[in-house]
Scaffold this active site. Structure first.
Site, mmCIF file in Angstrom:
data_model
loop_
_atom_site.group_PDB
_atom_site.id
_atom_site.type_symbol
_atom_site.label_atom_id
_atom_site.label_comp_id
_atom_site.label_asym_id
_atom_site.label_seq_id
_atom_site.Cartn_x
_atom_site.Cartn_y
_atom_site.Cartn_z
ATOM 1 N N LYS A 116 28.574 -6.775 -36.818
ATOM 2 C CA LYS A 116 27.471 -7.731 -36.668
ATOM 3 C C LYS A 116 26.169 -6.951 -36.749
ATOM 4 O O LYS A 116 26.145 -5.748 -36.485
ATOM 5 C CB LYS A 116 27.581 -8.428 -35.312
ATOM 6 N N ASP A 153 23.506 -15.682 -39.986
ATOM 7 C CA ASP A 153 23.732 -16.126 -38.604
ATOM 8 C C ASP A 153 22.409 -16.777 -38.205
ATOM 9 O O ASP A 153 21.591 -17.116 -39.080
ATOM 10 C CB ASP A 153 24.117 -14.944 -37.696
HETATM 11 P P1 NAP Z 1 20.436 -21.500 -36.893
HETATM 12 O O1 NAP Z 1 20.651 -22.201 -38.196
HETATM 13 O O2 NAP Z 1 19.349 -20.515 -36.782
HETATM 14 O O3 NAP Z 1 20.256 -22.631 -35.770
HETATM 15 C C1 NAP Z 1 20.216 -22.339 -34.402
HETATM 16 C C2 NAP Z 1 19.827 -23.624 -33.697
HETATM 17 O O4 NAP Z 1 19.998 -23.461 -32.300
HETATM 18 C C3 NAP Z 1 18.367 -23.998 -33.921
HETATM 19 O O5 NAP Z 1 18.250 -25.383 -34.004
HETATM 20 C C4 NAP Z 1 17.705 -23.465 -32.643
HETATM 21 O O6 NAP Z 1 16.502 -24.101 -32.295
HETATM 22 C C5 NAP Z 1 18.779 -23.813 -31.651
HETATM 23 N N1 NAP Z 1 18.608 -23.080 -30.404
HETATM 24 C C6 NAP Z 1 18.417 -21.765 -30.224
HETATM 25 N N2 NAP Z 1 18.304 -21.484 -28.920
HETATM 26 C C7 NAP Z 1 18.441 -22.663 -28.269
HETATM 27 C C8 NAP Z 1 18.429 -23.054 -26.917
HETATM 28 N N3 NAP Z 1 18.249 -22.136 -25.966
HETATM 29 N N4 NAP Z 1 18.613 -24.373 -26.615
HETATM 30 C C9 NAP Z 1 18.784 -25.284 -27.580
HETATM 31 N N5 NAP Z 1 18.797 -24.973 -28.897
HETATM 32 C C10 NAP Z 1 18.610 -23.690 -29.224
HETATM 33 O O7 NAP Z 1 21.770 -20.746 -36.439
HETATM 34 P P2 NAP Z 1 23.287 -21.127 -36.748
HETATM 35 O O8 NAP Z 1 23.720 -20.355 -37.940
HETATM 36 O O9 NAP Z 1 23.439 -22.601 -36.724
HETATM 37 O O10 NAP Z 1 24.024 -20.454 -35.502
HETATM 38 C C11 NAP Z 1 24.137 -21.125 -34.251
HETATM 39 C C12 NAP Z 1 25.202 -20.433 -33.416
HETATM 40 O O11 NAP Z 1 26.457 -20.457 -34.129
HETATM 41 C C13 NAP Z 1 24.962 -18.971 -33.075
HETATM 42 O O12 NAP Z 1 25.550 -18.680 -31.824
HETATM 43 C C14 NAP Z 1 25.749 -18.232 -34.159
HETATM 44 O O13 NAP Z 1 26.095 -16.922 -33.777
HETATM 45 C C15 NAP Z 1 26.972 -19.129 -34.240
HETATM 46 N N6 NAP Z 1 27.745 -19.012 -35.478
HETATM 47 C C16 NAP Z 1 27.166 -19.220 -36.683
HETATM 48 C C17 NAP Z 1 27.928 -19.119 -37.834
HETATM 49 C C18 NAP Z 1 27.350 -19.417 -39.190
HETATM 50 O O14 NAP Z 1 28.118 -19.443 -40.164
HETATM 51 N N7 NAP Z 1 26.053 -19.670 -39.313
HETATM 52 C C19 NAP Z 1 29.273 -18.790 -37.760
HETATM 53 C C20 NAP Z 1 29.874 -18.611 -36.499
HETATM 54 C C21 NAP Z 1 29.084 -18.735 -35.370
HETATM 55 P P3 NAP Z 1 15.067 -23.360 -32.506
HETATM 56 O O15 NAP Z 1 14.754 -23.589 -33.954
HETATM 57 O O16 NAP Z 1 14.174 -24.065 -31.562
HETATM 58 O O17 NAP Z 1 15.276 -21.899 -32.169
#
Ligand code: NAP
Length: 449
Positions: free
Chosen positions: A129, A169
């Site tokens: 990561k 991510d």
């Molecule tokens: P992303 O597109 O950047 O979206 C993250 C979302 O979470 C945004 O809407 C953000 O809002 C919100 N957020 C962040 N902190 C928050 C909080 N404290 N309370 C409420 N909302 C909050 O990221 P993502 O790719 O969807 O990833 C989200 C999660 O899934 C992470 O834990 C990541 O490690 C996990 N994940 C992702 C993938 C993937 O393929 N992308 C795969 C496995 C796991 P703001 O804009 O206000 O910050």
């Protein structure tokens, strides 16, 4: 935190001592060790060869300076990370996170989780990561590009399709991956598609990769429901976050007959009793890079925006935390239980605190940990690598079918393993043990490396 088996508590003490202040990493290690008591009883060979102690120490950790110039001409300095945790099963694989909260402890917790998640997919990928404390929010495209180019100018020397293959991510989507891949190509003079996944469809990406994590979580929940003779039909679902994982979880829930009535961002949440309007959500979050409050305003009387409160206050049958680590705590879990929630599945990595997981288990709520439930993203990344290696590209339907089959397989493996180790129905134990054994056996076979 619960008491660990006496053969594992010494290992945990060593992790605390060797990695001071890295609380998220400690939490992720504790959660895995907590499941491994029955495994070390049955397999003393893992302890004899120090497999668990070795697993807790990354194979390589890279920390680097990322200098870049903002739109006003000022020099900015960020810190970049890549933790290459374990390559027993294949090249290091795991995303890059750009968020101001990123420090070594976050990258290590994510990298550690990734080892077991990747093993569970059954694909030949190791765990790693990376990321940076850079915050892309509010930055112009030019600033994001200059940052990504500087980041890749250091990182490229550590990457390669057989060595280390990052993806996106939090804070790293197609735009960022495009700039990163462009710089990699420029520096190396190689169009090496297999060096990054999550690419755009016109430059080597796979169908369904963008949707895969969110879809995968929902496929996993569908398996839980089917196992109980139930379905998504008529279910009320709450999703946290409004990013990549959340948006495509909403899409698949609606396709399967459920209704997502709330989602959120870090400022607040929106309740939309008629069901989240997916086209509007995509327009606000993906096209305009707006806020959930903008969605509520555009949706008008159907939606109610609540600032600064927990989305878990909204009653639901199924809760999908898809935002960030430790966002669903003990109080939130108690509220969910009080409101009749029956299933919690983690789209995000480690969004549920250990005491919340315990409370949900005691209340009989089915709980799917992220390393099983959100493995669809990395699994589809591995499918992207397969397509790149054979210079092929599959249809959306075929790729989605493969993803659904992988999620069914992970669900089945968790249940069978949990049964075998005396914890029937416990997805946490099943995921931790099945993932661990796969990696541990490969480590034993490869000798002391
Ligand atoms: P992303 O597109 O950047 O979206 C993250 C979302 O979470 C945004 O809407 C953000 O809002 C919100 N957020 C962040 N902190 C928050 C909080 N404290 N309370 C409420 N909302 C909050 O990221 P993502 O790719 O969807 O990833 C989200 C999660 O899934 C992470 O834990 C990541 O490690 C996990 N994940 C992702 C993938 C993937 O393929 N992308 C795969 C496995 C796991 P703001 O804009 O206000 O910050």
């Amino acid at each position: 935190m619960s008491q660990l088996d006496h053969r594992l508590s010494g290992i945990y003490a060593e992790v605390l001592q060797r990695n001071p202040g890295e609380t998220e990493f400690h939490q992720a290690v504790h959660e895995v060790l907590d499941s491994l008591g029955p495994v070390v009883s049955k397999h003393p060979e893992y302890t004899d060869a120090a497999v668990i102690r070795r697993l807790c120490e990354p194979e390589r950790q890279i920390i680097f300076r990322v200098p870049w110039v903002d739109d006003s001409g000022a020099v900015q300095i960020n810190r970049g990370f890549r933790v290459e945790f374990n390559s027993a099963l294949g090249p290091y694989k795991g995303g890059l996170r750009f968020h101001p909260s990123v420090y070594l402890g976050i990258v290590k917790f994510l990298g550690f989780e990734q080892i077991f998640k990747n093993a569970l997919t059954g694909m030949p990928i190791g765990g790693g990561k990376g990321g940076s404390d850079f915050d892309p929010r509010g930055r112009s495209d030019g600033e994001v590009m200059r940052f990504c180019q500087s980041f890749m100018t250091e990182l490229y020397r550590h990457l390669g399709e057989h060595t280390d293959v990052p993806a996106g991510d939090t804070g790293v989507g197609r735009r960022e991956l495009g700039y990163l891949f462009g710089q990699y190509k420029r520096i190396t003079n190689r169009y090496e598609s297999g060096v990054l996944t999550g690419k755009g469809l016109s430059w080597g990406g796979s169908q369904v990769r963008r949707e895969a994590t969110g879809y995968g979580v929902v496929f996993f929940v569908d398996e839980i429901l089917r196992a109980g003779g139930d379905s998504f039909d008529g279910k009320r679902v709450v999703v946290s976050g409004a990013g990549n994982v959340a948006i495509y979880a909403v899409e698949k829930v609606h396709e399967l007959g459920g209704t997502v009535v709330a989602c959120s961002d870090s400022s607040g949440y929106v309740v939309d009793e008629k069901g989240i309007d997916l086209d509007l959500l995509k327009d606000v979050k993906e096209s305009r890079r707006g806020r959930i409050e903008d969605y509520a305003q555009a949706r008008g009387e159907h939606a109610q925006y609540v600032a600064g409160r927990s989305v878990w206050d909204v009653p639901c049958d199924i809760a999908l935390p898809c935002a960030t680590q430790n966002e669903l705590d003990h109080d939130a879990a108690a509220t969910l239980v009080r409101n009749g929630c029956r299933i919690v599945a983690e789209g995000a990595n480690m969004p549920t605190t250990p005491d919340a997981v315990r409370l949900l288990a005691e209340a009989g709520v089915a709980f799917a940990p992220g390393k099983a439930a959100n493995a669809g993203g990395v699994a589809t990344s591995a499918l992207e690598m397969q397509q790149n290696a054979s210079r092929d590209s599959w249809s959306f339907e075929l790729t989605e079918e493969r993803l659904a089959a992988i999620m069914r397989g992970i669900h089945e493996r968790c249940l069978v393993t949990a049964d075998e180790y005396g914890a029937p129905g416990n997805y946490v134990a099943g995921a931790n043990i099945a993932g661990f054994i796969q990696v541990a056996d490969a480590m034993l076979a490869l000798g002391l490396v």
